[in-house]
Scaffold this active site. Structure first.
Site, PDB file in Angstrom:
ATOM      1  N   ASP A  18     -10.415  -1.564  13.272  1.00  0.00           N
ATOM      2  CA  ASP A  18      -9.678  -0.310  13.504  1.00  0.00           C
ATOM      3  C   ASP A  18     -10.596   0.733  14.135  1.00  0.00           C
ATOM      4  OD1 ASP A  18     -11.087  -0.269  11.064  1.00  0.00           O
ATOM      5  OD2 ASP A  18      -9.697   1.143  10.118  1.00  0.00           O
ATOM      6  N   GLU A  74     -11.035   1.523  -3.823  1.00  0.00           N
ATOM      7  CA  GLU A  74     -10.785   2.959  -3.704  1.00  0.00           C
ATOM      8  C   GLU A  74      -9.838   3.524  -4.759  1.00  0.00           C
ATOM      9  OE1 GLU A  74     -11.421   3.860   0.950  1.00  0.00           O
ATOM     10  OE2 GLU A  74      -9.525   2.869   0.518  1.00  0.00           O
ATOM     11  N   TRP A 102     -17.108  -5.062   1.589  1.00  0.00           N
ATOM     12  CA  TRP A 102     -16.710  -4.195   2.723  1.00  0.00           C
ATOM     13  C   TRP A 102     -17.544  -2.930   2.796  1.00  0.00           C
ATOM     14  CZ3 TRP A 102     -14.222   0.696   2.685  1.00  0.00           C
ATOM     15  CH2 TRP A 102     -13.853   1.180   1.435  1.00  0.00           C
ATOM     16  N   ASP A 120       0.878  -1.178   0.000  1.00  0.00           N
ATOM     17  CA  ASP A 120       0.000   0.000   0.000  1.00  0.00           C
ATOM     18  C   ASP A 120       0.909   1.219   0.000  1.00  0.00           C
ATOM     19  OD1 ASP A 120      -2.265   1.808   0.527  1.00  0.00           O
ATOM     20  OD2 ASP A 120      -3.291   0.002   1.203  1.00  0.00           O
ATOM     21  N   HIS A 130      -4.076   2.568  -4.448  1.00  0.00           N
ATOM     22  CA  HIS A 130      -3.209   2.363  -3.275  1.00  0.00           C
ATOM     23  C   HIS A 130      -1.820   1.900  -3.710  1.00  0.00           C
ATOM     24  CE1 HIS A 130      -6.151   2.918  -0.014  1.00  0.00           C
ATOM     25  NE2 HIS A 130      -7.039   2.376  -0.818  1.00  0.00           N
TER      26      HIS A 130
HETATM   27  C1  ACM Z   1     -11.060  -0.939   2.402  1.00  0.00           C
HETATM   28  O1  ACM Z   1     -11.400  -0.812   3.581  1.00  0.00           O
HETATM   29  N1  ACM Z   1     -10.574   0.084   1.711  1.00  0.00           N
HETATM   30  C2  ACM Z   1     -11.206  -2.194   1.720  1.00  0.00           C
END
Ligand code: ACM
Length: 750
Positions: free
Chosen positions: A417, A324, A390, A191, A268
């Protein structure tokens, strides 16, 4: 003989304890096994206990000897029983499920029966838990346990790019995953904040981007986001050599866990483009985070990387990210636009889909399967792809309806998180709010899904993104005790799951986690207050909830601090009119943590009609038109508690009809700020009054005084003291100066 057998079976049948009713059970295994039959007596493990196994289970038996650390058990004098633990190969008649096991504990012998090594590992972990859960380590309660998993995919994702965690910790983490029968370790290896896997063909990936210029992710993110090298005094990072990655794969395999590597694409990918700017649309480093999909060199690069990844990781699944991706660079890139034209694609979403399909063909040619975040649905799903849902559950539902396999990991239940308790009491997290109870409440098969499609739901996964998790201790803290909750969600049958029962078993797991030196998040001593308003009767029913086990709670109704002489809470109680409830948990006669307060007020606007002059956000509707006048205040933990209404980009502008002209003496409304997710205070709040609902006169404005630099979750009550002027209509306007989110709760009018 037949008759005797029948009687024995009957005797045991009487002792079968339905799993959901095992309060106080000595068999406090998590995840809850399919069937537990408790028996009187114990098996005492001591230094002389012999471990025997059939050859196929030799390695598991050795692992058990090591993990259970038999040498630390005290010798017990006079242990006259057989005193052996046997790993036995079973037939289908004994263990029907290939991942299942039978664990039989009698005073003289423990037998773990399984058909496969996977089953034997699962049985071994149940036994290991039983050893570690008991007050006296090694006194294993007699029982028969028959068990198998509900889902084949029981995952945890760990992000090692935002923060790097060493091999030693990864092994500790795998030990704990295995202890709770989690079997997929999704390793987010690449990432923007750092590439973490040695790739022999491209050594620059680790020599130049495995370290970054700042220790914490946040400092780096707020900087120009450059990379560093090992040895640079300010450098932070690290990577896994291929040898180490193979070692992790083998270590995990021995514990029944498959390691699924993730190589992010096409978004990413800032770190890749820092060293290979030719793979970006701009051709320059530090400009783009997305790979250029018009450039064939991108695909050559990805295939070369994936070839090495495939050689290291035997997992059938290779995760390719896909989430994303910002499409803006592709929109103006001649190569990407040419690709769109040549391939007759409609838009940039189809361009991303084209990229993923090309990678899928490559993976299939290597006999592997593609797994990706649910954005891989946009622009068309690759033919055999498995989707990780997700962004809520919809991606999973859509994919399952298309006949594709799915792993469920929706943010509101699976993102570890997020905060797990009142943010004011917690280390900084990315936002959100996900308690152990919320995790436990998750059901991986969406209610909307046709039952015939449920087979496509392979299971679920917890995701641990590490932007705000800088150390191994903190990672333990975010994972526990939510990981055991997710383990039960994915392993145990739906009808065999019950939160109160889980909570009871969890009490013994705190002991186990202490014995293993896991830095788990301790159960909160804060009370949560639940209310049910009855506006007709002007009464409210109040209840308290806590993560503490069977807490002793005292409360008052006049706002004074409770003592042991106050009311003792015995369950729901009713309050009428206006009251200030103040309550706390007591231990040894003293308040354990701060008391909580609940102001119950049947103010003038309750139940009145609210007209929205500008709409509320369709993503944060809370209780829709009732939200602002239902008597409930939003809580101080999260804007997602169902009482905070969102206003996205536009101002808030509402009119309340009091139904008759009435003196308006005061008005209060609260807003929330939490800048991470873009939630800001309004610039100002203005109150206007009207007699006809058309012509309004401004009566007061309050300007915000909370600075933007106050990033943590903050509430502000805009309290208006008014003249008592009569009016039928009250209008509240709040300026959304940041064009982000406003979150408002109850408009309290007196
Ligand atoms: C993610 O939480 N961007 C998969």
């Amino acid at each position: 003989m037949r008759k005797l057998k029948y009687h024995i079976a009957l005797l045991f049948a009487v002792l079968i304890v339905p799993a959901s009713a095992q309060t106080g059970s000595r068999v406090a295994i998590i995840p809850q096994p399919s069937q537990v039959i408790e028996r009187p007596g114990i098996f005492k493990i001591d230094r002389s206990t012999k471990i025997k196994s059939e050859p196929i289970f030799d390695r598991i038996a050795s692992l058990f000897a090591m993990q259970s650390d038999l040498k630390t058990f005290a010798p017990i004098s006079g242990n006259v029983n057989g005193n052996e633990i046997l790993f036995s190969l079973a037939g289908k008649d004994i263990v029907a499920d290939s991942a299942g096991y039978r664990l039989m504990i009698t005073p003289g012998k423990i037998t773990i029966s399984a058909r496969t090594t996977t089953g034997a590992i699962n049985g071994m972990q149940s036994l290991l838990q039983l050893i570690l859960l008991q007050p006296v380590k090694g006194e294993v309660p007699c029982a028969e346990i028959n068990d198998h998993p509900r889902f084949g995919y029981r995952g945890v994702m760990l992000d090692v790019s935002r923060n790097f965690f060493p091999v030693s910790y990864i092994k500790h983490f795998l030990d704990l995953m295995s202890l709770y029968k989690m079997n997929k370790f999704h390793w987010h290896l690449t990432d923007g904040p750092g590439w973490r896997l040695e790739i022999k063909k491209y050594p620059e990936l680790t020599s130049k981007t495995a370290f970054r210029t700042h220790r914490t992710w946040k400092e780096w993110w707020d900087s120009p986001r450059h990379y560093s090298t090992e040895g640079d005094p300010n450098g932070y990072g690290g990577y896994y050599t291929q040898t180490e990655a193979r070692e992790i794969v083998a270590y995990a395999k021995q514990r029944g866990i498959t390691v699924i590597p993730e190589i992010e694409m096409p978004g990413h990918s800032d770190e890749v483009l820092a060293v290979f700017p030719n793979l970006s649309c701009s051709g320059k480093p530090f400009k783009n985070g997305e790979l250029c999909l018009g450039n064939d060199s991108t695909f050559i690069f990805l295939k070369n990387v994936l070839s090495e990844v495939i050689a290291i990781f035997p997992s059938e699944y290779i995760h390719v990210g896909g989430d994303e991706a910002d499409q803006s660079a592709w929109k103006t890139c001649p190569k990407c636009q040419k690709r769109i034209k040549d391939e007759k694609l409609k838009n940039e979403s189809e361009l991303q889909s084209y990229g993923i399909r090309r990678i899928e063909q490559f993976l299939i040619s290597k006999k592997r399967k593609l797994l990706g975040w649910d954005e891989i649905l946009d622009g068309g799903l690759a033919p055999a792809a498995t989707v990780m849902s997700w962004r809520g559950e919809q991606g999973g539902i859509t994919a399952a309806n298309m006949g594709h396999d799915v792993v469920m990991t929706p943010g509101s239940y699976c993102y570890f998180d997020h905060y797990q308790a009142d943010p004011a009491t917690q280390p900084l997290a990315i936002g959100g709010y996900l308690t152990v109870e919320n995790v436990y409440s998750y059901e991986p098969v969406p209610a909307e899904l046709d039952p015939s499609r449920a087979k496509f739901i392979l299971g679920a996964q917890a995701n641990i993104w590490t932007e705000f998790i800088p150390t191994t201790e903190h990672l333990d803290y975010m994972a526990f005790p939510r990981l055991p909750a997710m383990a039960e969600v994915t392993w145990s049958e739906k009808g065999n799951r019950n939160y109160e029962n889980f909570k009871t078993r969890l009490q013994s797991h705190y002991r186990l986690l202490q014995r293993l030196n896991v830095n788990y998040c301790r159960p909160s001593s804060r009370l949560e207050v639940g209310t049910k308003f009855d506006n007709e009767a002007k009464k409210v029913a109040v209840n308290f909830k806590s993560e503490q086990f069977n807490p002793v709670i005292y409360y008052t109704l006049d706002g004074s601090e409770p003592t042991t002489a106050s009311y003792l809470y015995k369950g729901n109680f009713e309050v009428s009119g206006s009251a200030i409830v103040s309550a706390a948990i007591f231990e040894n006669g003293l308040i354990k943590d701060k008391s909580v307060r609940l102001e119950v007020d049947f103010h003038k606007a309750i139940g009145k009609k609210v007209t929205y002059n500008l709409p509320y956000s369709k993503n944060y509707v809370a209780q829709k038109e009732q939200t602002l006048v239902n008597g409930y205040r939003g809580g101080s933990l999260t804007y997602g508690d169902g009482q905070w209404q969102g206003f996205e980009s536009n101002d808030m502008d509402v009119t309340i009809d009091l139904e008759k002209s009435d003196a308006v003496k005061s008005l209060a409304i609260s807003f929330m700020q939490q800048t991470g997710p873009g939630v800001y205070m309004p610039d100002f709040v203005e109150v206007s009054l009207s007699d006809n609902g058309k012509d309004f006169r401004k009566v007061k404005t309050i300007t915000n005084d909370i600075p933007l630099t106050q990033t943590v979750l903050t509430l502000k009550n805009f309290q208006f003291t008014l003249s008592g002027e009569k009016a039928r209509y009250v209008r509240v306007f709040a300026k959304n100066g940041q064009k982000g989110f406003l979150f408002a709760d109850e408009v309290i009018v007196y």
